[in-house]
Design an enzyme around this catalytic site. Structure first.
Site, PDB file in Angstrom:
ATOM      1  CB  CYS A   1      -0.763   0.187   1.258  1.00 62.15           C
ATOM      2  SG  CYS A   1      -0.156  -0.278   2.593  1.00 62.15           S
ATOM      3  CB  THR A   2       4.109   2.191   1.418  1.00 59.72           C
ATOM      4  OG1 THR A   2       3.870   1.909   2.809  1.00 59.72           O
ATOM      5  CG2 THR A   2       5.214   3.228   1.530  1.00 59.72           C
TER       6      THR A   2
END
Ligand SMILES: [Zn+2]
Lengths: 527, 438
Positions: free
Chosen positions: B210-211
């Protein structure tokens, strides 16, 4: 193309480390006055049969075969005695960046190290003796520009926020942020806010006690929207930065570097006159010192980097920018101070490049100064040696006994012309058991060691006896694996000395290949 | 120069093998036979002809070992030349094992050295069986686990259940990273093995997806975005082409996409070198650490073959970052080690409604198993074969099936994987609430 060749090491010590190596290692010089023998072929990979058949010198052969490794480097050889080499050396026509001595002759060791000490040439001694390997470094002063030991996270000044940081934190009104943005506030911002909130509710008092710490943790938890909000978990993990002793101020060892005589104007002038090899380092330290006192209110310059933390891109980049800008501002002041010092002592204005200064400032928390004890002092039974050996033995580093045994062997060799237990060339082929017997030599060696121990206040015990016998068994032999290990350690230390990165060995490294253990006899004051 | 050729070359080795000393092994008996054994009988295999391998070959050859074979699948690359000293510019592109063996043979006369340009996984048991010692200089954890298990697998037991020591082949394993390294001695089934202390080598940590996708902050995040997200979407070098960190065109493509993303987010520091490092998980390597660790491994090999001193028991750490530091200690053998111990089947809790594909994904993420392409059988019935293609084809119809249709609660599954020659037993338990860890 050539950068590719060095790719795997540039990743380790960086482009500037590589540049330092390149400046230094454009040539190597092998000095040795012996012809290649069959025995050398059993020890050294960089000699060949052709050299034995044609009576070639070891120095020439080794130089030729090493040269093949890298054509960017030029190799030379000199087939003269070390005495003659030292006599004819003139720093004018060839400056030696590093001197490595691999002789088992005590006199040569002392002569060469004394020569290097006088010329401020870093001296590295590397020998192997049976299953024993030894390396020693000696130089009056070595300055480490980046020991690569610091922890970045510790200097965010979270409990002493500078103006720009405080302003930046005001962009994050925690209470009114929506859940998504709330969970992306960087922990650095959260902790600055927690610190302020604590001070506000405690009449401006800094958190000190356990209760205070617990209060801050409770506060952080009370701000969390969900029990697993990750950025707040990170904040809790790092909340000790709020009450830990500030790392913005110089620690003890850095303080003593900043206080050193060499940072004073007369000290610097003296170094200019003597063309000291660490002049740049000390001018920079002096500039930082002036900054700390005059501009920084006791604080060191910021490093300017931010460790990765949970955050949205924009907030993180913004935070990075705040730190970087502030650091650049501080580093520029130090650059001006350094320029001023240069002018005062009659150096050119561009003696230091801005890049050098900025790099130095970024690494200020990881500089070190090492001042070694010379081999002359050590061999004249210096008290430093006594203490060093004692502290080794106190730490149960029993390989320090090998140091004593080795010194006794050198002395034995000096007196007798051969090593204890050595079997003279050729006689091994008959394998006559009596020739292999080392009892007589052992008795004499033990006698020398005993005298030596007495002068150093060390009790001669069974372990030392065993070590002495083992040394007799080695009989001055050289085993390639041990030589390769010792050479590897010496090469690594040379890289450290040249790149000025990492802390070099602080004295003797002793590798006991029989038990795969090692010890360090420290003969150096760290500041 | 009255001295003969061989006597001269061996003089140092004779001195140490013809005399006893207080640090010798208790079963050491000084004799000419020791060097004769090294010369005529003892066969050593060096696994890997890279930074450690080159040093090892030289060190072993000069320590009196005369029958050496070396195996490596790689060819010489220009980035090897800073430390792999048996290779020259003109060798780039040639098989490492062959070039290295030829160089050693040329420099050291009378040596019997053979290079195998081959994959270690493809060699039969008989190949490994012929050696007295195996010395490994590998950078891949997978390969080291595989070799460890292969040598364990070769150990046979006598009728009375004791170990047949003549089938035990000691493994000496070295590894380096920057100024750090380690050397260890593994006596299969008798001392701690590689798998016993696998936790000394933690698995690679990857950046959270997700980063990478939403909140990139570091240049590395941008590079991962290009290689993990953009590459499969855009398939820039044709469908199904995987990222090859050694292909400069591939690295260039990723580097440029990463740079675009970095510009978009105002992130600094994306470079070609960093891109390549992230893609290939490059570990910095310097010549001196290789020299030190390889020399220490060769010294242990010499001690094991002659008993002139006690071999390392059984692990030595090396750290040259601050001063020079070594630490030797004994790692303990794990009784329940899945490779060398008496391991019980590994318990796996699953939801009965999971598909077989879900189970395989969980197994691939298991930090203890660390397998990449597991195949599964249950009481000799195939559940799924990851290879060869024909068997994959025949078994993949099971993948979408739910586990309660395929398996009984408490049943034992046998897992095989290219990385684990011994395979692993698993026991399946049904739990309604089992979650796939995320
Ligand atoms: Zn095991």
């Amino acid at each position: 193309m050539m950068a590719e060749r060095y790719d795997r090491q540039i990743r380790f010590w960086g482009e500037h480390g590589q540049a330092a190596l390149k400046d230094c290692s454009i040539y190597f010089l092998v000095v040795d006055d012996k012809e290649t023998s069959w025995r050398d072929l059993g020890r050294n990979f960089f000699v060949d049969e052709d050299a034995v058949f044609n009576h070639r010198f070891r120095a020439d052969t080794t130089q030729r075969l090493l040269q093949e490794l890298n054509d960017e480097v030029v190799g030379y050889s000199q087939t003269v005695s070390i005495d003659r080499f030292l006599k004819e050396y003139s720093s004018e026509d060839r400056l030696l960046p590093i001197f490595v001595c691999c002789s088992l002759d005590e006199q040569i060791l002392l002569k060469t190290s004394e020569f290097c000490w006088r010329h401020q040439i870093p001296f590295v001694y590397a020998v192997s003796y049976g299953l024993l390997g030894l390396v020693r470094i000696a130089i009056p002063e070595h300055c480490v520009w980046d020991a690569r030991e610091e922890m970045v996270a510790q200097e965010l000044r979270l409990s002493e926020p500078f103006e720009e940081l405080e302003q930046y934190c005001n962009n994050f009104p925690l209470e009114s942020l929506d859940d998504a943005n709330h969970s992306l506030v960087p922990y650095a911002v959260i902790l600055v806010k927690a610190f302020k909130a604590f001070m506000d509710s405690h009449q401006g008092r800094r958190p000190e006690t356990r209760e205070d710490q617990e209060a801050i943790r409770l506060l952080l938890r009370s701000w969390m929207r969900t029990p697993t909000e990750e950025n707040f978990m990170e904040a809790l993990k790092h909340c000790h930065f709020i009450w830990m002793k500030s790392l913005a101020e110089p620690n003890e060892s850095l303080q003593s570097i900043l206080k050193d005589y060499k940072t004073e104007m007369e000290g610097i002038q003296l170094q200019v006159d003597r063309k000291d090899r660490n002049l740049k380092f000390w001018i920079l330290v002096a500039a930082v010192k002036h900054f700390v006192i005059e501009d920084g209110q006791g604080k060191l310059p910021l490093k300017g980097s931010v460790p990765d933390m949970i955050s949205d891109t924009e907030s993180f980049i913004g935070l990075q920018r705040v730190y970087k800008k502030r650091a650049e501002k501080e580093h520029r002041i130090i650059y001006q101070r350094a320029q001023y010092i240069c002018k005062q002592v009659g150096l050119e204005e561009n003696f230091l490049s801005p890049l050098e200064v900025f790099e130095f400032c970024r690494n200020i928390r990881s500089i070190a100064v090492m001042r070694y004890c010379s081999l002359q002092d050590e061999f004249q039974n210096n008290t430093v040696l006594k203490d060093a050996l004692k502290s080794c033995l106190d730490r149960n580093e029993e390989d320090a006994y090998f140091y004593i045994a080795f010194r006794a062997c050198l002395q034995f060799h000096h007196q007798q012309g051969h090593f204890p237990g050595q079997v003279m060339n050729g006689s091994l082929s008959s394998k006559e058991p009596s020739l292999l017997d080392y009892e007589q030599d052992y008795i004499q060696l033990a006698h020398l060691a005993e005298k030596w121990c007495k002068s150093c206040d060390i009790v001669k015990n069974e372990k030392l006896d065993a070590t002495l016998r083992e040394m007799c068994r080695y009989g001055g032999s050289e085993l390639h694996s041990i030589a390769a290990l010792t050479g590897g350690v010496a090469a690594q230390e040379i890289v450290k000395l040249v790149t000025k990165q990492f802390r070099p060995l602080s004295g003797w490294f002793i590798f006991n290949g029989a038990q795969s253990t090692s010890a360090t006899v420290s003969l150096c004051t760290h500041i | 120069m009255s001295q003969g050729k061989d006597e001269g070359k061996l003089e140092d080795l004779y001195l140490i093998t013809l005399r006893n000393g207080p640090f010798a092994h208790e079963s050491f008996s000084p004799s000419e036979d020791l060097l004769n054994f090294l010369w005529n009988e003892c066969k050593v295999l060096v696994v890997g002809a890279g930074g450690l391998g080159c040093e090892l070959l030289k060190d072993l050859a000069l320590s009196g070992f005369r029958n050496i074979e070396v195996i490596d699948l790689d060819v010489v690359d220009v980035t090897n030349l800073n430390r792999q000293f048996l290779f020259r510019q003109q060798d780039v592109g040639k098989p490492k094992a062959e070039v290295a063996a030829a160089f050693i043979a040329k420099r050291i006369s009378g040596i019997n050295i053979k290079g195998h340009h081959a994959n270690i996984y493809d060699q039969p048991r008989e190949f490994y069986k012929q050696f007295n010692l195996v010395v490994a200089g590998l950078d891949s954890i997978d390969a080291r686990r595989w070799l460890n298990e292969t040598l364990i697998d070769l150990v046979e037991t006598n009728d009375d259940g004791t170990i047949d020591v003549s089938t035990v082949i000691p493994l000496i394993d070295g590894g380096t990273e920057g100024f750090r390294g380690q050397a260890r001695v593994i006596i299969p089934k008798m001392s701690a093995c590689f798998e016993c202390n696998l936790d000394l080598f933690p698995p690679q940590i990857s950046y959270p997806l997700c980063t990478i996708a939403n909140t990139p902050r570091l240049p590395e995040h941008c590079i991962e975005y290009a290689s993990v997200i953009l590459w499969p979407q855009q398939q820039p070098f044709g469908a199904g082409t995987k990222v090859d960190g050694d292909n400069p065109e591939h690295v260039k493509w990723i580097f440029e996409r990463a740079q675009e993303r970095a510009n978009q987010f105002h992130i600094q520091g994306v470079t070609y070198r960093l891109s390549q490092g992230v893609i290939k998980h490059i570990i910095p390597a310097v010549a001196s650490t290789n020299a030190i660790v390889a020399a220490s491994c060769a010294n242990e090999a010499f001690k094991l073959a002659t008993y002139i001193a006690n071999p390392l028991n059984n692990y030595m750490l090396y750290n040259g970052e601050s001063g020079v530091y070594t630490y030797a200690f004994e790692t303990e053998r794990r009784e329940e080690c899945p490779a060398c111990g008496r391991a019980q089947p590994k318990k796996i809790c699953v939801s009965p409604k999971w598909t077989l594909a879900d189970l395989i994904e969980v197994l691939r993420e298991d930090t203890e198993l660390r397998v990449k392409s597991p195949s599964l059988t249950v009481s000799s019935r195939a559940l799924y074969y990851s290879s060869p293609a024909s068997l994959e084809q025949a078994t993949k119809e099971n993948l979408p099936q739910s586990l309660d249709c395929l398996l009984e609660e408490g049943c034992e599954i046998f897992l095989t994987d290219p990385a684990l020659p011994l395979g692993r037993k698993l026991q399946i338990f049904f739990h309604k609430c089992s979650k796939k860890n995320k």
